[in-house]
Design a protein around this motif. Structure first.
Motif, short mmCIF file in Angstrom:
data_model
loop_
_atom_site.label_atom_id
_atom_site.label_comp_id
_atom_site.label_asym_id
_atom_site.label_seq_id
_atom_site.Cartn_x
_atom_site.Cartn_y
_atom_site.Cartn_z
N PHE A 108 -19.42 0.51 32.98
CA PHE A 108 -20.52 1.44 33.21
C PHE A 108 -19.99 2.87 33.22
O PHE A 108 -18.91 3.15 33.76
N ASP A 109 -20.76 3.75 32.60
CA ASP A 109 -20.43 5.19 32.51
C ASP A 109 -19.15 5.46 31.73
O ASP A 109 -18.60 6.56 31.80
N GLU A 110 -18.68 4.48 30.98
CA GLU A 110 -17.51 4.67 30.12
C GLU A 110 -17.97 4.77 28.67
O GLU A 110 -18.63 3.87 28.16
N PRO A 111 -17.65 5.87 27.98
CA PRO A 111 -18.09 6.01 26.59
C PRO A 111 -17.48 4.95 25.68
O PRO A 111 -16.34 4.53 25.87
N GLY A 112 -18.26 4.52 24.72
CA GLY A 112 -17.79 3.56 23.73
C GLY A 112 -18.80 3.49 22.59
O GLY A 112 -19.86 4.11 22.64
N GLU A 113 -18.45 2.72 21.57
CA GLU A 113 -19.37 2.60 20.44
C GLU A 113 -20.54 1.69 20.79
O GLU A 113 -20.36 0.63 21.41
N LEU A 114 -21.73 2.10 20.38
CA LEU A 114 -22.94 1.32 20.62
C LEU A 114 -23.12 0.28 19.53
O LEU A 114 -23.08 0.59 18.34
N LEU A 115 -23.34 -0.97 19.96
CA LEU A 115 -23.74 -2.06 19.06
C LEU A 115 -25.12 -2.52 19.49
O LEU A 115 -25.39 -2.63 20.69
N ILE A 116 -26.00 -2.77 18.55
CA ILE A 116 -27.34 -3.24 18.89
C ILE A 116 -27.65 -4.52 18.12
O ILE A 116 -27.06 -4.81 17.08
N ARG A 117 -28.62 -5.28 18.67
CA ARG A 117 -29.04 -6.52 18.03
C ARG A 117 -30.54 -6.70 18.27
O ARG A 117 -31.07 -6.38 19.33
N GLY A 118 -31.22 -7.21 17.27
CA GLY A 118 -32.66 -7.46 17.38
C GLY A 118 -33.25 -7.71 16.01
O GLY A 118 -32.58 -7.55 14.98
#
Length: 572
Positions: A398-408
């Protein structure tokens, strides 16, 4: 970390042609035959039933064999659309969806090199083009082996060419039997939309009919949740219907969906061919516009316009900002100049996710659990899951930057004709690598950190530094041996960056001299690239481009050096 959407789950999405979802829903049988679309320049109006009939007659013309008076488009073909915004653009899109023929959206102001790339990538077999764009593109169409009799005019006329209107008239005068709306198979390709992605030349994103249906139902769920805490007042229009202003280009996912795919309630959409600030302000007042969608760079122009500040904008009830980050101070200024009670919706999305992945919640939404903070991006919309990961693929905290992955169900099929890029971006188990860095708090509220892999957003458009580098190095006089492009401050908003180039001269370039090389490169890039890709940050000649031991260009080093030089100059 893994995050789910806080919105209710989607209801069952009907497995039917998108045309039926857009224009043939049971609730629409009760709609009055209101004006659905209006041309903001000519004043031409089209009612709901007129538009449906025109789209079905266009579908009939497109799919009827040539021997029977039609175009004869068959399975396996791909249609290109090359035009600025116009009413028949909408007709053509809805018609092609009805007969499950995929189409490719071409940028309306490409250079010859960009148009050639689009044609080579898509390999369209038929194209509808705006009359004003025909002369400058006809040779490119011929080089792409598109037969002359498969080049049609979209709206208007051109000597020797049939238009979509001509084809519709032929169906009506010849009384050609109207075709039925076709039922699509799973993963039926709906259209291609170009996205710069994270590197290299623009890629053609494959959006299916399933993707768009899913996105529509996502919007329905979010809208229903909003209505639980906010009921918009009656539209202050003479006819009692909401009026939307459509100014974003249809070849962009944002403009496409806002104008053509959000037919959830009876409304009037006033269409402008392109962005014209003065005309847009006039249209808002003349038509009593209640809804408008913008990108931050347009908002910046509006709030600094004396005409906008003096205009009667009291009819506006809702606005949408997307395609790039909207600074809070700019958002506050917009609402203060329009209608303080208006809802300003913001979100995050990308073409590879069909349209949207996050929305900034309004106060009270979802039991008030996610009341927005000024700098947050928002929460996941219905039907979306997300992960935030570190560079090594492990889950960030939490609150740590990283690359966003999404699914849907809104995640696209992949990139057309580019398996390598598809495998890099569309991961197993349905995950999409966005290339963007976020952090998320324990409530599930996301905060945008920066654009991953150096892709820039200029005036709402994605700009690939790699594409500009390729153009620089392709200068016919071989002036360079190396080049790097990165974003530097200089955009219309404090968040927006513009492209700047750092170049290493070849022997030919050194003999010519730095000033001459800079002039030639500026002229070459402006000839070869669309205006929003121009090197507004300048061109700097350097001895070498900094790189890591593995050969990766260290763009951040160049950006830091540039920022330091600006700081030094300001102190002098």
């Amino acid at each position: 970390m893994y995050i789910q959407s806080p919105f209710p789950p989607l209801p069952p999405v009907p497995q039917t042609n998108l045309f039926n979802v857009l224009l043939r829903r049971p609730d629409q049988a009760q709609w009055p035959d209101h004006t659905m679309y209006a041309d903001g320049l000519t004043g031409r109006k089209v009612s709901f039933l007129q538009h449906v009939d025109r789209a079905l007659d266009a579908a009939t013309a497109l799919s009827t064999p040539e021997a029977e008076g039609g175009v004869g488009i068959t399975d396996g073909e791909l249609v290109g659309i090359f035009s600025e915004n116009c009413l028949d653009y909408i007709v053509l899109v809805h018609a092609l969806l009805a007969i499950t023929v995929p189409f490719s959206l071409f940028p309306s102001q490409p250079t010859s090199l960009e148009l050639e790339h689009v044609l080579n990538t898509t390999k369209v077999t038929c194209v509808f083009v705006q009359p004003e764009l025909l002369t400058g593109s006809i040779e490119a169409f011929r080089r792409a082996n598109i037969p002359d009799d498969r080049i049609y005019i979209l709206e208007g006329s051109s000597q020797g060419k049939l238009s979509l209107g001509d084809l519709i008239d032929r169906v009506r005068t010849s009384r050609i039997p109207r075709v039925s709306v076709r039922e699509p198979k799973k993963d039926c390709l709906a259209y291609l939309v170009f996205s710069s992605g994270t590197s290299g030349l623009p890629k053609a994103v494959m959006i299916s009919q399933d993707n768009v249906r899913f996105a529509i139902y996502q919007a329905i769920v979010v809208t229903m949740s909003i209505r639980e805490v906010y009921e918009p007042p009656p539209p202050p229009t003479p006819h009692g219907f909401p009026v939307a202003l459509s100014i974003l280009p249809f070849y962009h996912s944002y403009g496409l969906h806002f104008t053509m795919f959000r037919t959830l309630l009876p409304s009037v959409v006033v269409v402008l061919p392109r962005w014209d600030m003065d005309l847009a302000i006039d249209i808002i007042q003349k038509h009593r516009v209640t809804m408008a969608s913008f990108v931050p760079s347009l908002i910046h122009q509006l709030v600094n316009s004396p005409k906008f500040k003096k205009a009667d904008l009291s009819s506006i009830q809702s606005m949408l900002s997307g395609a790039a980050y909207l600074p809070p101070q700019l958002a506050d200024k917009l609402t203060s100049l329009t209608n303080p009670a208006a809802i300003l919706a913001e979100g995050y999305g990308m073409s590879e996710g069909t349209i949207s992945a996050m929305t900034k919640p309004i106060p009270g939404l979802l039991d008030g659990r996610f009341d927005p903070l000024p700098k947050c991006t928002g929460v996941l919309i219905a039907g979306v899951e997300a992960r935030v990961v570190r560079e090594d693929g492990s889950e960030a905290g939490f609150d740590e930057p990283g690359e966003l992955l999404i699914r849907g169900g809104n995640v696209a099929l992949g990139y057309w004709g580019n398996e390598e890029a598809t495998e890099e971006t569309f991961l197993p188990y349905g995950w999409l690598k966005t290339g963007d860095r976020f952090r998320v708090d324990k409530k599930g509220i996301f905060y945008f950190e920066d654009r991953g892999k150096d892709t820039l957003k200029v005036s709402g458009h994605q700009v690939s530094p790699k594409e500009i580098e390729v153009v620089l190095l392709a200068h016919p006089e071989n002036l360079l041996v190396d080049a790097s492009v990165a974003g530097v401050p200089g955009g219309r908003t404090s968040d927006e960056k513009v492209p700047r180039a750092w170049v290493v001269l070849s022997d030919e370039g050194k003999r010519l001299g730095a000033n001459s090389v800079q002039r030639k490169l500026k002229a070459w890039t402006q000839k070869s690239l669309s205006k929003y890709k121009w090197l507004r940050g300048g061109i700097e000649i350097v001895d070498e481009i900094p790189k890591s031991p593995t050969g990766k260009v260290l763009r951040r080093v160049l950006q830091e050096r540039y920022a330091q030089s600006l700081s030094t100059q300001s102190k002098l």
